[in-house]
Design a protein around this motif. Structure first.
Motif: not given
Length: 52
Positions: A39-46, A48-52
């Protein structure tokens, strides 16, 4: 179907022992840490715009 009942009974017996209870707490803690890390990695990627 009888095999599943046997596995269920064996698991209940194992979890009723001190070692089984300790192991189940350790496994639950490990699963919780894995889920929180994902969840933390997903949130960080979200963020920073890494997940669209």
């Amino acid at each position: 179907m009888f095999h599943l009942q046997g596995y269920y009974r064996a698991m209940r017996q194992y979890l009723s022992t001190p070692k089984g209870a300790h192991d189940s707490k350790d496994y639950a803690r490990a699963v919780l840490l894995i889920v929180l890390t994902i969840a933390a990695v997903y949130l960080l990627l979200y963020m920073w715009g890494g997940i669209r």
